[in-house]
Design a protein around this motif. Structure first.
Motif, PDB file in Angstrom:
ATOM      1  N   SER A  50       0.832  -1.197   0.000  1.00  0.00           N
ATOM      2  CA  SER A  50       0.000   0.000   0.000  1.00  0.00           C
ATOM      3  C   SER A  50       0.869   1.249   0.000  1.00  0.00           C
ATOM      4  CB  SER A  50      -0.904  -0.009   1.236  1.00  0.00           C
ATOM      5  OG  SER A  50      -1.648   1.174   1.279  1.00  0.00           O
ATOM      6  N   ASN A  51       0.410   2.296  -0.691  1.00  0.00           N
ATOM      7  CA  ASN A  51       1.153   3.559  -0.696  1.00  0.00           C
ATOM      8  C   ASN A  51       1.116   4.194   0.691  1.00  0.00           C
ATOM      9  OD1 ASN A  51       1.646   3.281  -3.398  1.00  0.00           O
ATOM     10  ND2 ASN A  51      -0.082   4.542  -4.042  1.00  0.00           N
ATOM     11  N   ASP A  52       2.094   5.062   0.955  1.00  0.00           N
ATOM     12  CA  ASP A  52       2.139   5.748   2.244  1.00  0.00           C
ATOM     13  C   ASP A  52       0.977   6.724   2.340  1.00  0.00           C
ATOM     14  OD1 ASP A  52       5.705   5.807   2.346  1.00  0.00           O
ATOM     15  OD2 ASP A  52       4.333   4.524   3.423  1.00  0.00           O
ATOM     16  N   ARG A  53      -0.047   6.303   3.023  1.00  0.00           N
ATOM     17  CA  ARG A  53      -1.214   7.160   3.203  1.00  0.00           C
ATOM     18  C   ARG A  53      -1.583   7.138   4.681  1.00  0.00           C
ATOM     19  NH1 ARG A  53      -4.783   4.374  -1.429  1.00  0.00           N
ATOM     20  NH2 ARG A  53      -4.037   2.540  -0.331  1.00  0.00           N
ATOM     21  N   ARG A  95      -0.941   2.903   6.784  1.00  0.00           N
ATOM     22  CA  ARG A  95      -0.735   2.703   5.346  1.00  0.00           C
ATOM     23  C   ARG A  95      -2.008   2.891   4.524  1.00  0.00           C
ATOM     24  NH1 ARG A  95       4.633   2.363   3.973  1.00  0.00           N
ATOM     25  NH2 ARG A  95       4.210   0.864   2.337  1.00  0.00           N
ATOM     26  N   GLY A  96      -3.062   3.361   5.172  1.00  0.00           N
ATOM     27  CA  GLY A  96      -4.251   3.747   4.423  1.00  0.00           C
ATOM     28  C   GLY A  96      -5.175   2.613   4.013  1.00  0.00           C
ATOM     29  N   ALA A 118      -8.370   8.088   3.474  1.00  0.00           N
ATOM     30  CA  ALA A 118      -7.003   8.544   3.754  1.00  0.00           C
ATOM     31  C   ALA A 118      -6.905  10.047   3.546  1.00  0.00           C
ATOM     32  CB  ALA A 118      -6.034   7.826   2.822  1.00  0.00           C
ATOM     33  N   GLN A 119      -5.976  10.668   4.301  1.00  0.00           N
ATOM     34  CA  GLN A 119      -5.794  12.115   4.190  1.00  0.00           C
ATOM     35  C   GLN A 119      -5.022  12.492   2.933  1.00  0.00           C
ATOM     36  OE1 GLN A 119      -4.058  13.259   7.954  1.00  0.00           O
ATOM     37  NE2 GLN A 119      -6.037  13.860   8.766  1.00  0.00           N
ATOM     38  N   TYR A 120      -4.092  11.658   2.520  1.00  0.00           N
ATOM     39  CA  TYR A 120      -3.382  11.932   1.268  1.00  0.00           C
ATOM     40  C   TYR A 120      -3.005  10.616   0.613  1.00  0.00           C
ATOM     41  CZ  TYR A 120       1.003  10.858   3.697  1.00  0.00           C
ATOM     42  OH  TYR A 120       1.999  10.231   4.387  1.00  0.00           O
ATOM     43  N   VAL A 121      -2.825  10.698  -0.694  1.00  0.00           N
ATOM     44  CA  VAL A 121      -2.529   9.505  -1.484  1.00  0.00           C
ATOM     45  C   VAL A 121      -1.301   9.788  -2.323  1.00  0.00           C
ATOM     46  CG1 VAL A 121      -3.441   7.870  -3.164  1.00  0.00           C
ATOM     47  CG2 VAL A 121      -5.013   9.093  -1.661  1.00  0.00           C
ATOM     48  N   GLU A 122      -0.328   8.927  -2.234  1.00  0.00           N
ATOM     49  CA  GLU A 122       0.891   9.111  -3.032  1.00  0.00           C
ATOM     50  C   GLU A 122       0.748   8.463  -4.400  1.00  0.00           C
ATOM     51  OE1 GLU A 122       4.417   7.856  -1.165  1.00  0.00           O
ATOM     52  OE2 GLU A 122       4.453   9.485   0.287  1.00  0.00           O
ATOM     53  N   LYS A 126      -6.490  11.775  -7.517  1.00  0.00           N
ATOM     54  CA  LYS A 126      -7.774  11.748  -6.830  1.00  0.00           C
ATOM     55  C   LYS A 126      -8.824  12.362  -7.756  1.00  0.00           C
ATOM     56  CE  LYS A 126      -7.251  11.535  -1.847  1.00  0.00           C
ATOM     57  NZ  LYS A 126      -7.550  12.175  -0.578  1.00  0.00           N
TER      58      LYS A 126
END
Length: 1576
Positions: free
Chosen positions: A57-60, A128-129, A195-199, A203
């Protein structure tokens, strides 16, 4: 067991306490061990999977919420409780070792460690979102479910009648533990916050709710519910759909695939290096060896294996595929549990001694297994279909990228259609295969399991049935092969029919003018008859297949049972008991599916393999050499070529040789030469499009390119000019004015926001060229390559553009320009002129210097002067002639011009008109065709075809009409048959979007179809299917009676009667099935034939205005796709629907027959089922339409890209176009994905309804165990087990019927469109056969318009033309010349007034009576594929002698005599194998054959050379001397000998008098026109 008993200090398992008890219970030891170990073991077993999910999972970051705080809090409480239990156990053990058992210490430890692990996973998932986790949810579910037993035991021990002493602390701890555990499970049923942000993810505005749904929602597809109901309430629009999931987007998938693919390509090249000691050559002729998949490169003695996309696809999507394999394996294994449960239920009903809870347990167990199977199977399909979707995305992207870099040589090996097919067909095949590929291993696995369990039931007898199945497979294969051959035949006839229809619709105007429609209608219906004959044979084979597959399961069952009961003996009697019979039936049903899928799977796999080969061939093709042109910025000059040698085909001699040129910065270089001398090829070489054999090419700076045939995008005019650049209003306006586009913007309906159709269809040739030039100017590049951009515009427009754009004072005056041109009037203003001759630079220098050299340049000018048309700038030509006279002397100039004229007009050896080469045709026609003309000559966009074959014929001729190319747009805006500007809206689309029905298909459409098919045959077919199903149900009821008849098990006679009746019922089922199939296919083919005939009859009688406003493709679609649906798709779909419907009826009848109380349940269940079907069909229908609409732009954009790839590369816009294509693919997949989910959503819900049916069938059997026959229980439950699949298929078939009935709806629409007037009016006296005798034509205040509501185009025409008069009709564009001829033939009808021919009003007679008595030689010479004779005389009205006489008078006799087949010479589509001149002479031959008293020439010589023109004029003068001839003049000199000239202006006659009289009046309009043409 003793070991575990010792571990617990108590009994581990007690059968009397659990299985044999009336109220079952577990031992405390079992509760504290197995029921704890199972959930904890599951978590530890799947912890690597969970770890992988977290790491991937991306760092979220998920924010803190009440939900997740409660989750972590309750998990912590559970940890504390287990820790408390452990401390208590350890404390007690230290004080009294005997009081504490090992289980009391180890169980809290196991639980503590497992819950701690779950908590750690939950914390990492938050970081990790990951909003929901299946592994964690299943762990809490299992833990809570398994904890129920201990919770009940502790409660019972504390409160029951027989109280058991227990320690207070463990009791209190567990009383707190279990409710908290339940709460923890409940909280885990909900997904966490977003999630607050998505790498690295985009979006979107409307993200898919799947990402925010819980695990349960994902398993049940509940997250799709809002869209399903939205689609049910109203028609879905594109805005209602969600954004595509980030993981499914091109931007995520394509780079991964590309990295693997490029490695494979590099490996392939390295292998070549190892093999041959060098890299593969840039240019190679690719050929495919017949026996292998190898590529053989010409010039190489050995072949090397090409790279395959398969390994790249496996590396990219292997993980998803393995997950699908695992899910399929689980599902295949689970489906064999139900027959075993059925066996237990039958045993339960037949054994009164078993506790009653056993029956309920089996019913619930069957529900649980069915639910688990449904969840696993639907996830399997979701995984595999998503995989297929991603593979399609990948392949489309790969094909698109390749199209932009493929070399010209490799590109020529495939047509645009074939390359588009790689996207449309081959990529789709991979996608379709994804859902079925697992059957390659799954089918054998299912067969092995089924045979194993059948062997357990029936012993070796099963092999008798299996042998029948295996024997039937070759029969099925034989039928499949025969069907394939028939399909190929049918495709051949279909292709012939559609090709002929394409020609008919393309040339419909000519057919109407000649009154030839009946002949061509007869041809089409003749081909259709052949097609129906083949379809009928296919139908018989399909009925045979139906017989085999209906018979097969029953025959297998019958033979197996017969062998089983007949092989019994006294020692080992084989009695057919209910459990054996119905468990075996259910297993045979499971066996039937993989066996029936195998043939289809083989076909899919073969098709995919073919697609793989095609895809590999294309993707392994050579790329353009990106090193062919260097970009060294240190070079002093912007364009440098040193010793350049270039070729299009490496196996032929180089086309350009010894090219040396240096172009100074800011200079204007003209490139001139005869046709085929290599001018356009030189620009291609500078752009890196040709293969560089030797030398060096360098360009410095950005390049802009204007192709000889302008490439226009299907976008607005403004977007075409901006070409992806930001708008600079000032620069944009200056470009528009300089390129003379302002007046066009003012005339066009939407100004610069007017949408341009495909290939610039609603622009004239001149407009297209000026838009392309404006695009180049706006790009503000450093270097401009201009390939004859002024040829398509009028001379005065050309002057304006040269002065304001290209010339020394133009916008590009400071830029480096290389201009290919034939316009010698611009040459004096250039800095340097390069003269090409036969692919070499023959002269270079300034204009004056080349004039003095008397070399190739002078020869070029001589040729130009000799061939100059009437409308060239006379003053400038005189100036050039004067300069040449000064250089070489007057007499020498005249002598040289005579020589050049003789050489250029020398006829070919066979005495026919010289065939025109492709470049000449391009130059002849330019872009004269207005959008109203259907019959344009199709010319390849590239010169390379003529260039490669060395067609250097040295002609320069460029003929232009007085109706100039740029004037054509005025026709567009006049009330021509195409929708005029007045009808269009502000943004004005050229042609309205095709009407697309929404909502349910009207009942009238079904009734129309049923009437075509035949109401009686429809009812008969349905009743035959009902009879077949009645036999099927009857055989199973008979089987249940047989298995119940215990008293007669040993009676051979009774046994044989049972066996005989059972076989007879099965035979009846097969007979009724085959009769139903015959009846169905017969009546549906009759319907298809009737509807095609009606469609053909109506379409060919539609008015011309319909064809002018309806794209040809739209009408062709009715005759190809929609008729194909009637022929091939509808029989399969309707057969599937009826069969499935009667099977559902039979199933419910059988269950109700066994347990009548089931009727109380089935009614509400069917209500829910109907509602689900209603919701699904409404939503799915709209989703399919949206997906279909979004698919077309992918292929249109791709086709457009291939056509303009040279321009795209020149401007460096490759990446922009790749992104555009990927955006269109993403948009299409965003429409497809909800459609795919809708299927899964429905499937899961129908599975639940099926599970309910199975549950109630089992439950009622259990409840009625004392009163129901055991055989009926077996039949009822075995039917219920099949119902889920049947219900699924019924919805699918219902949806398919509604989807495909749209074809009937579309055909009905065209069959009911209003027609033109009748061909022959039987209600009135017909004109005499010899009419018209004199040829007198009278117009009496004649007015007409193209369609009601439009302005008049002819406004009160009054004219009396005597028989035998020769009338020339002239006028500016839009004056009404063509309208006059259309009115004469009643292509358009009178609004007022009338026309009479020899005293008979043309409106009083039938169209064919009129049109067959007037002859026209039309503007465009349209020929049809077929023999030469058919093109002259389609009705065989004339003898061969008459045809030869007509050919002799039309100067074609020598040519036709020289043909091997003579009059039977095959004409290719559109007359492509004849020159334009020859085609026009054939049209003259038609006129000579008909020889009517009235002849119309509609600009008949506009597209031919002077020589052909002279031949036609001479023949008309001699052969039609006594006829009335109306000539729409193109060259005014052709009508100078007319009796009178009619001058039209704005739909009125301005002047009508003899030409001499009009020329004498210098104020007349005719005099002004003659002066403009240089005749006075």
């Amino acid at each position: 067991m003793s070991g575990l008993g010792g571990y617990c200090h108590s009994e581990f398992w007690n059968t009397n306490l659990t299985w044999d008890a009336d109220v079952p219970d577990f031992t405390p030891c079992f509760e504290r061990t197995v029921l704890v170990w199972v959930p904890c073991g599951f978590l530890w077993l799947f912890s690597p999977v969970e770890t992988l999910m977290v790491l991937r999972s991306n760092d979220r970051f998920i924010p803190w919420t009440v939900l997740n705080i409660c989750k972590y809090l309750f998990a912590s409480v559970l940890l504390i409780l287990q820790l408390g239990g452990l401390i208590y156990a350890v404390t007690q053990h230290s004080s009294d070792p005997d009081s504490i058992r090992s289980v009391d210490i180890y169980t809290p430890v196991i639980l503590f460690v497992s819950i701690a692990l779950a908590l750690v996973f939950m914390l990492f998932e938050k970081r990790r979102g990951i909003r929901t986790s299946g592994v964690i949810w299943v762990f809490w579910t299992l833990l809570a479910f398994c904890g129920i037993a201990e919770f009940r035991t502790r409660i019972m021990n504390a409160t029951g009648d027989e109280r058991v002493d227990q320690d207070t602390t463990p009791f209190v701890l567990y009383m707190i533990y279990f409710p908290v555990l339940f709460a923890e499970w409940l909280l885990n049923c909900f997904a966490d916050a977003p999630a607050q942000y998505v790498e690295d993810e985009i979006k979107g505005d409307k993200p898919s709710p799947k990402a925010s749904s819980s695990f349960i929602s994902n398993i049940t597809f509940a997250w799709f519910e809002p869209m399903a109901f939205r689609g049910w309430r109203h028609s879905l629009q594109r805005d209602d759909l969600w954004d595509l999931n980030p993981a499914d987007r091109c931007s995520k998938i394509v780079p991964v695939f590309n990295s693997h693919w490029y490695k494979l390509l590099e490996k392939s090249r390295r292998e070549f290096w190892d093999q041959f000691g060098r890299a593969p050559p840039r240019v190679q002729k690719v050929e495919f060896t017949k026996t292998t998949d190898d590529v053989a490169f010409s010039g190489q003695k050995r072949a090397y294996k090409r790279a395959s996309i398969l390994p790249a696809l496996i590396k990219t999507f292997g993980g998803s595929f393995l997950l699908g394999v695992l899910l399929k394996f689980i599902n295949d294994t689970l489906q064999f549990i139900n027959p075993q449960i059925l066996s237990k239920i039958i045993s339960f009903v037949s054994d009164p001694s078993q506790p009653s809870w056993h029956g309920y347990f089996y019913a619930v167990l069957m529900v649980c297994v069915n639910m688990l199977m449904s969840a696993v199977l639907n996830q399997y399909f979701l995984v595999m279909m998503t995989l297929g979707m991603r593979v399609r995305t990948t392949l489309i992207a790969a094909v698109y990228r390749k199209a932009l870099v493929i070399s010209n040589l490799a590109r020529r090996e495939s047509t645009v259609g074939e390359i588009v097919n790689l996207m449309a067909v081959d990529a789709q095949r991979f996608m379709d295969l994804a859902s079925y590929i697992c059957l390659l291993w799954s089918a054998p696995y299912q067969i092995i399991l089924a045979v194993y369990f059948l062997y357990q039931e029936l012993g070796p007898s099963v092999f008798a049935g299996l042998a029948v199945m295996i024997l039937l497979m070759p029969v099925n294969g034989f039928i499949a092969n025969a069907t394939k051959k028939l399909q190929l035949q049918q495709m051949k006839y279909k292709d012939q029919r559609v090709k002929l229809m394409n020609e008919i619709l393309s040339g419909i105007k000519v057919l109407k003018l000649y009154a030839w429609e009946p002949s061509f209608e007869e041809q089409v219906l003749g081909i259709r008859q052949q097609e129906i004959r083949v379809l009928r044979k296919t139908a018989y084979l399909n009925a045979g297949t139906s017989f085999i597959w209906t018979c097969a399961p029953f025959v297998v069952t019958l033979i197996t049972f017969a062998v089983y009961v007949l092989t019994g003996n006294d020692v080992d009697p084989h009695y057919l008991t209910p459990d054996k019979a119905f468990v075996s039936l259910s297993l045979f049903n499971l066996l039937r599916m993989p066996l029936s899928f195998l043939p289809m799977l083989i076909v899919f796999t073969v098709q995919a393999n073919v697609s793989l080969t095609r895809m590999n061939k294309y993707l392994n093709s050579d790329d353009l050499d990106d090193q062919a042109v260097s970009h060294d910025t240190t070079e002093s000059d912007p364009v440098v070529v040193e010793n350049g040698t270039f070729t299009w085909d490496p196996e032929s001699t180089p086309y350009l040789q010894d090219i040396n040129m240096r172009v100074k910065e800011g200079s204007l270089v003209a490139v001139v030469g005869t046709v085929g001398s290599g001018k356009s090829s030189l620009l291609s070489a500078l752009l890196g499009e040709m293969e560089k054999v030797g030398g060096r090419v360098n360009t410095k700076g950005n390049v802009a390119y204007v192709a000889q045939e302008a490439w226009i995008q299907n976008a607005t005019l403004k977007d075409n000019i901006l070409f992806g650049r930001t708008l600079d209003e000032d620069l944009y306006n200056r470009c528009v004015d300089a390129c003379a586009l302002r007046s066009d913007f003012d005339m066009l309906p939407g100004g610069d926001k007017t949408e341009i159709g495909e290939k610039g269809i609603n622009l004239s040739g001149g407009q297209k060229q000026r838009v392309a030039l404006a695009r180049a100017v706006y790009s503000n590049s450093d270097i401009y390559f201009l390939d004859d951009p002024l040829s398509a515009v009028d001379s005065h427009v050309g002057k304006h553009i040269f002065e304001n754009v290209i010339g020394p004072e133009g916008m590009l005056s400071k830029k480096t320009r290389i201009l290919v041109t034939h316009g010698i009037t611009y040459l004096p203003y250039t800095d340097t002129i390069t003269v090409l001759k036969e692919g070499r630079v023959s002269e270079t220098g300034p204009y004056k210097q080349l004039m003095d050299n008397k070399g190739a340049f002078s020869e070029f000018l001589l040729q130009y002067l000799t061939e100059a048309g009437e409308d060239e700038d006379v003053e400038e030509l005189d100036e050039i002639k004067h300069q040449l006279e000064e250089t070489m002397g007057r007499q020498e100039l005249q002598r040289q011009m005579s020589r050049v004229k003789r050489e250029s007009e020398c006829p070919s050896e066979d005495g026919s008109i010289p065939e025109l080469k492709s470049d000449e045709v391009t130059e002849l026609l330019g872009s004269r065709h207005s959008i109203t003309s259907v019959h344009t000559i199709q010319v390849k966009s590239s010169r390379s075809a003529s260039v490669i074959s060395g067609e250097r014929n040295g002609s320069l001729r460029r003929r232009k009409s007085s109706q100039t190319k740029d004037e054509a747009v005025q026709q567009t805006l006049q009330p021509q048959p195409v929708a005029p500007a007045t009808e269009q809206k502000a943004g004005a689309k050229l042609i309205e979007v095709e009407k697309s029905e929404t909502g349910k298909v009207q009942l009238a459409v079904y009734w129309y179809y049923m009437k075509s098919v035949g109401v009686f045959l429809t009812m008969l077919t349905f009743m035959l299917y009902v009879a077949a199903q009645a036999c099927s149900v009857g055989s199973n009821i008979w089987l249940s009676n047989w298995t119940e008849d215990v008293e007669h098990f040993n009676d051979t006679h009774t046994r044989n009667v049972y066996l005989g009746v059972y076989g007879a019922l099965g035979f009846g089922q097969a007979v009724f099935s085959v009769l139903a199939a015959f009846s169905l296919y017969t009546c549906l083919l009759i319907g298809a034939q009737i509807m095609h005939s009606d469609l053909m009859h109506n379409v060919i009688r539609l008015p011309m205005s319909f064809f002018d406003t309806t794209p040809l493709g739209r009408t062709i679609n009715r005759f190809s796709k929609d008729v194909d649906v009637l022929d091939n798709t509808m029989p399969m779909v309707i057969r599937g629907f009826i069969m499935t419907f009667v099977v559902v009826l039979g199933t419910f009848f059988a269950i109700i027959y066994a347990t009548p109380i089931f009727l109380a349940v089935v009614i509400p269940l069917l209500g829910v089922y109907y509602f689900m079907q209603l919701v699904y069909v409404s939503t799915s229908r709209q989703l399919k339409r949206l997906e279909s609409v979004s698919r077309s732009p992918i292929y249109s954009h791709f086709s457009e890209t291939i056509t303009g790839s040279m321009t795209i590369r020149a401007y460096g816009k490759v990446q922009d176009f790749v992104l555009q294509s990927e955006a269109k693919v993403d948009d299409n997949q965003a429409c497809y994905y909800p459609s795919m989910i809708a299927n899964r959503w429905l499937s899961f819900r129908l599975d639940m309804i099926g599970t309910c049916i199975t549950f109630f069938a089992s439950l009622f059997a259990v409840l009625a165990r004392d009163s129901i026959d055991v055989g009926l229980v077996g039949m009822s439950v075995s039917y219920a087990m099949q119902v889920t699949q049947t219900l699924n298929w019924l919805v699918r078939m219902t949806s398919d019927v509604e989807t495909n009935i749209v074809a009937v709806e579309r055909i009905k629409e065209y069959s009911e469109t209003p027609q033109e007037a009748v061909w022959v009016d039987e209600s009135r006296p017909r004109p005499p056969p010899e009419w018209p005798q004199s040829g007198r034509v009278q117009f009496n205040n004649y007015q007409t318009r193209y369609r009601p509501g439009l302005e008049l185009v002819l406004k009160g025409i009054d004219a009396d033309i005597a028989g035998g008069e020769k009338i020339g009709i002239v006028g500016r564009t839009g004056a009404g010349k063509s309208s006059l001829t259309l009115a004469l033939f009643r292509i358009i009808e009178a609004a007022a007034g009338d026309i009479t021919l020899d005293g008979i009003r043309i409106s009083d007679i039938g169209l064919h009576d009129l049109r067959s008595k007037i002859t026209i030689i039309p503007q465009d010479p349209v020929l049809f594929s077929g023999t030469l004779r058919q093109n002259l005389d389609p009705f065989d009205q004339y003898s061969d002698d008459q045809v030869w006489a007509a050919l002799e008078h039309s100067h074609l006799k020598t040519f036709v005599k020289g043909l091997a087949a003579g009059l039977q010479h095959e004409i290719s589509e559109g007359g492509g194998n004849l020159s334009v001149g020859q085609r026009q002479l054939i049209c003259l031959g038609r006129a000579l054959l008909r020889k009517t008293k009235i002849l119309v020439l509609d600009e008949a010589t506009a597209a031919v050379d002077l020589e052909t023109d002279d031949l036609i004029q001479a023949t008309i003068r001699s052969e039609f001397a006594d006829c009335t001839v109306l000539t729409i003049a193109h060259r005014l000199n052709t009508i100078m000998d007319s009796t009178r000239v009619m001058v039209l202006d704005a739909g009125r006659i301005k002047e009508m008098a003899p030409p001499s009289q009009l020329l004498a009046d210098k104020s007349s309009a005719f005099y002004s026109m003659a002066k403009d043409a240089g005749l006075v």
